[in-house]
Enzyme design. Structure first.
Site, PDB file in Angstrom:
ATOM      1  N   SER A  97       0.792  -0.646  -0.281  1.00 25.88           N
ATOM      2  CA  SER A  97       0.427  -0.191   0.399  1.00 25.88           C
ATOM      3  C   SER A  97       0.527   1.282  -0.143  1.00 25.88           C
ATOM      4  CB  SER A  97      -0.918  -0.140   1.246  1.00 25.88           C
ATOM      5  OG  SER A  97       0.049   0.025   2.785  1.00 25.88           O
TER       6      SER A  97
ATOM      7  N   GLY B  34      -0.246   4.881   0.710  1.00 24.76           N
ATOM      8  CA  GLY B  34      -1.123   6.006   0.240  1.00 24.76           C
ATOM      9  C   GLY B  34      -1.300   6.333  -0.617  1.00 24.76           C
TER      10      GLY B  34
ATOM     11  N   GLY C 155      -2.126   5.027  -3.470  1.00 26.91           N
ATOM     12  CA  GLY C 155      -2.885   3.712  -4.333  1.00 26.91           C
ATOM     13  C   GLY C 155      -2.371   2.920  -3.971  1.00 26.91           C
TER      14      GLY C 155
ATOM     15  N   ASP D  44      -5.592  -1.722   6.971  1.00 23.87           N
ATOM     16  CA  ASP D  44      -6.317  -3.189   7.589  1.00 23.87           C
ATOM     17  C   ASP D  44      -7.505  -3.372   6.487  1.00 23.87           C
ATOM     18  OD1 ASP D  44      -5.457  -1.803  10.660  1.00 23.87           O
ATOM     19  OD2 ASP D  44      -4.713  -3.071   9.253  1.00 23.87           O
TER      20      ASP D  44
HETATM   21  N1  LIG Z   1      -4.876   9.971   1.548  1.00 21.64           N
HETATM   22  C1  LIG Z   1      -5.520   9.175   1.008  1.00 21.64           C
HETATM   23  N2  LIG Z   1      -5.937   9.860  -0.227  1.00 21.64           N
HETATM   24  C2  LIG Z   1      -6.895   8.250  -0.814  1.00 21.64           C
HETATM   25  N3  LIG Z   1      -6.630   7.027  -0.624  1.00 21.64           N
HETATM   26  C3  LIG Z   1      -5.977   6.797   0.669  1.00 21.64           C
HETATM   27  C4  LIG Z   1      -5.401   7.915   1.419  1.00 21.64           C
HETATM   28  N4  LIG Z   1      -4.139   7.320   2.422  1.00 21.64           N
HETATM   29  C5  LIG Z   1      -5.263   5.770   2.345  1.00 21.64           C
HETATM   30  N5  LIG Z   1      -5.062   5.851   1.316  1.00 21.64           N
HETATM   31  C6  LIG Z   1      -6.509   4.995   1.083  1.00 21.64           C
HETATM   32  O1  LIG Z   1      -5.648   3.137   2.374  1.00 21.64           O
HETATM   33  C7  LIG Z   1      -4.687   2.626   1.340  1.00 21.64           C
HETATM   34  C8  LIG Z   1      -3.405   2.019   2.860  1.00 21.64           C
HETATM   35  O2  LIG Z   1      -3.062   3.443   3.101  1.00 21.64           O
HETATM   36  P1  LIG Z   1      -1.468   3.049   4.079  1.00 21.64           P
HETATM   37  O3  LIG Z   1      -0.059   2.583   2.584  1.00 21.64           O
HETATM   38  O4  LIG Z   1      -1.282   4.147   4.204  1.00 21.64           O
HETATM   39  O5  LIG Z   1      -1.066   1.443   4.695  1.00 21.64           O
HETATM   40  P2  LIG Z   1      -1.319   1.826   6.510  1.00 21.64           P
HETATM   41  O6  LIG Z   1       0.178   2.099   6.749  1.00 21.64           O
HETATM   42  O7  LIG Z   1      -0.969  -0.069   6.375  1.00 21.64           O
HETATM   43  O8  LIG Z   1      -2.505   1.916   7.061  1.00 21.64           O
HETATM   44  P3  LIG Z   1      -2.993   1.704   9.034  1.00 21.64           P
HETATM   45  O9  LIG Z   1      -1.905   0.994   9.346  1.00 21.64           O
HETATM   46  O10 LIG Z   1      -3.381   2.833   9.204  1.00 21.64           O
HETATM   47  O11 LIG Z   1      -4.597   0.363   8.225  1.00 21.64           O
HETATM   48  C9  LIG Z   1      -3.952   2.814   0.292  1.00 21.64           C
HETATM   49  O12 LIG Z   1      -2.969   2.140  -0.511  1.00 21.64           O
HETATM   50  C10 LIG Z   1      -4.468   3.979  -0.401  1.00 21.64           C
HETATM   51  O13 LIG Z   1      -5.592   2.691  -1.115  1.00 21.64           O
HETATM   52  O1  LIG Z   2       1.424  -0.483  17.151  1.00 19.51           O
HETATM   53  P1  LIG Z   2       0.925  -1.543  15.569  1.00 19.51           P
HETATM   54  O2  LIG Z   2       0.377  -3.301  15.646  1.00 19.51           O
HETATM   55  O3  LIG Z   2       1.897  -1.298  13.843  1.00 19.51           O
HETATM   56  O4  LIG Z   2      -0.191  -0.454  15.083  1.00 19.51           O
HETATM   57  C1  LIG Z   2      -1.097  -0.563  15.703  1.00 19.51           C
HETATM   58  C2  LIG Z   2      -2.466   0.416  14.978  1.00 19.51           C
HETATM   59  O5  LIG Z   2      -1.647   1.752  15.154  1.00 19.51           O
HETATM   60  O6  LIG Z   2      -3.295  -0.440  14.241  1.00 19.51           O
HETATM   61  C3  LIG Z   2      -4.478   0.167  13.877  1.00 19.51           C
HETATM   62  C4  LIG Z   2      -4.278   0.816  11.932  1.00 19.51           C
HETATM   63  O7  LIG Z   2      -3.533  -0.116  10.655  1.00 19.51           O
HETATM   64  C5  LIG Z   2      -4.623   0.623  14.538  1.00 19.51           C
HETATM   65  O8  LIG Z   2      -5.899   0.145  14.865  1.00 19.51           O
HETATM   66  C6  LIG Z   2      -3.780   0.554  15.630  1.00 19.51           C
HETATM   67  O9  LIG Z   2      -4.281   2.026  16.745  1.00 19.51           O
END
Ligand SMILES: Nc1ncnc2c1ncn2[C@@H]1O[C@H](COP(=O)(O)OP(=O)(O)OP(=O)(O)O)[C@@H](O)[C@H]1O
Ligand SMILES: O=P(O)(O)OC[C@@]1(O)O[C@H](CO)[C@@H](O)[C@@H]1O
Length: 316
Positions: A220, A222, A225, A255
């Site tokens: 992913s 952000g 995409g 997630d």
């Molecule tokens: N600002 C944004 N605008 C549009 N889509 C977004 C944005 N931020 C995240 N996304 C969507 O969400 C997906 C996951 O975001 P990201 O890459 O931040 O994952 P992550 O860090 O694993 O998220 P988290 O740990 O909070 O679940 C991205 O691939 C995109 O599809």
């Molecule tokens: O500390 P970790 O386990 O890396 O991430 C925990 C966490 O940020 O991940 C989820 C979002 O993906 C939230 O529900 C939770 O607070």
């Protein structure tokens, strides 16, 4: 059924503020408390969309009892494992433009006996699972190779494992040959040991994680995409995006993406599209609320040509 394992769950408090300014008293706006942890969120997203799931959840202290209450209120099917340490609380400061600043506690150590009990609960429940999702950080003191050990054990039983974690735990898990890993851009760059500043970098880094052992990499990126690199005899690369008109909170978007991807069969362009749609819907939700069917809009998903020189906007 998709079984999720969250060794380090959390209570997620999201506080909406006008602007984050260090060293000041900030008058907060709305606040909400959600059950949290990466595997927990995958189960929450699956349940919200009627996909069979069960969450293995260690919980401790008043915070842990509150976590279980919140999950019960959502109707999550759980295997609750009581532990001595208190469940952690994570704070998200959310600004009007969708910028979130997150403060995650480390969590409290699991004793070897508690880890054994958890592993036994997971192995016992895994027999009925199509996938096991091992997701999130490890609490202090948990061996870095715990996900790798679970991967190897499930592989013997023909059960596919998806891993979403970071740092040494991710590198160790890769060596165990997981069916799927879901790093974000920062986790991808760290595990591959290369900078990821363009789409081409992301694709090459995902290829490197496949060479390190993952069968499929869903990376992913952000707001830029996501990239899917898969294939046994012949490699296939997909790149997709899904615009979000009004981002509210990106917490849990990854997630939701993993949940949508698994729900749609975990391979190919259609599964990537579903993951992108669920993730975009999650970003439009407050806190870490998981999207329901009416929140998910598949018409926003696009598959632009994967230009390797495309600079990646978001941090990481
Ligand atoms: N600002 C944004 N605008 C549009 N889509 C977004 C944005 N931020 C995240 N996304 C969507 O969400 C997906 C996951 O975001 P990201 O890459 O931040 O994952 P992550 O860090 O694993 O998220 P988290 O740990 O909070 O679940 C991205 O691939 C995109 O599809
Ligand atoms: O500390 P970790 O386990 O890396 O991430 C925990 C966490 O940020 O991940 C989820 C979002 O993906 C939230 O529900 C939770 O607070």
């Amino acid at each position: 059924m998709i079984l999720t394992v969250t060794l380090n769950p959390s209570l997620d408090r999201t506080i909406e503020i006008a602007e984050l300014t260090r060293g000041t008293v900030i008058r907060a706006g709305a606040a909400r408390l959600d059950p949290g942890g990466k595997g927990v969120n995958v189960s929450r997203a699956l349940l919200a969309n009627d996909v069979p799931t069960c969450a293995v959840v260690p919980y401790g202290g008043d915070e842990g009892r509150r976590l279980v209450e919140l999950l019960s209120d959502e109707g999550i099917d759980m295997i609750m494992v009581p532990v001595s340490g208190a469940t952690r609380s994570n704070i998200t400061l959310a600004e009007p433009d969708g910028t979130v600043t997150k403060i995650n506690e480390p969590g409290t150590p699991l004793t070897p006996a508690e880890l054994e009990t958890l592993a036994a609960a997971v192995l016992d429940a895994a027999g009925a699972a199509d996938w096991v999702v091992a997701s999130g950080s490890l609490p202090p003191g948990v061996p870095t190779d715990i996900y790798a050990r679970l991967c190897r054990r499930f592989a013997k039983a023909g059960i596919r494992t998806a891993v979403d974690t970071s740092g040494p735990a991710l590198v160790a898990a890769l060596a165990a040959g997981p069916a799927l890993v879901k790093p974000n851009r920062e986790e991808l760059a760290t595990a591959a040991g290369v900078p990821v500043t363009t789409l081409g970098d992301a694709i090459d880094a995902a290829r490197k994680l496949r060479a390190m052992g993952a069968r499929t990499v869903l990376a992913s990126l952000g707001a830029d995409g996501a990239v899917l690199v898969e294939g046994e005899a012949e490699e296939r690369v997909w790149y997709g995006t899904a615009e979000v008109a009004e981002p509210r909170s990106t917490v849990g978007a990854g997630d939701a993406m993993l949940a949508g991807f698994l729900a749609a069969g975990a391979r190919g362009r259609d599964a990537l599209a579903e993951g992108l749609a669920w993730a975009a819907a999650a970003v439009a939700q407050p806190g870490s609320r998981m999207p329901r069917p009416h929140d998910i809009r598949r018409d926003t998903v696009r598959f632009p040509p994967p230009d390797p020189d495309l600079p990646l906007r978001s941090g990481g």
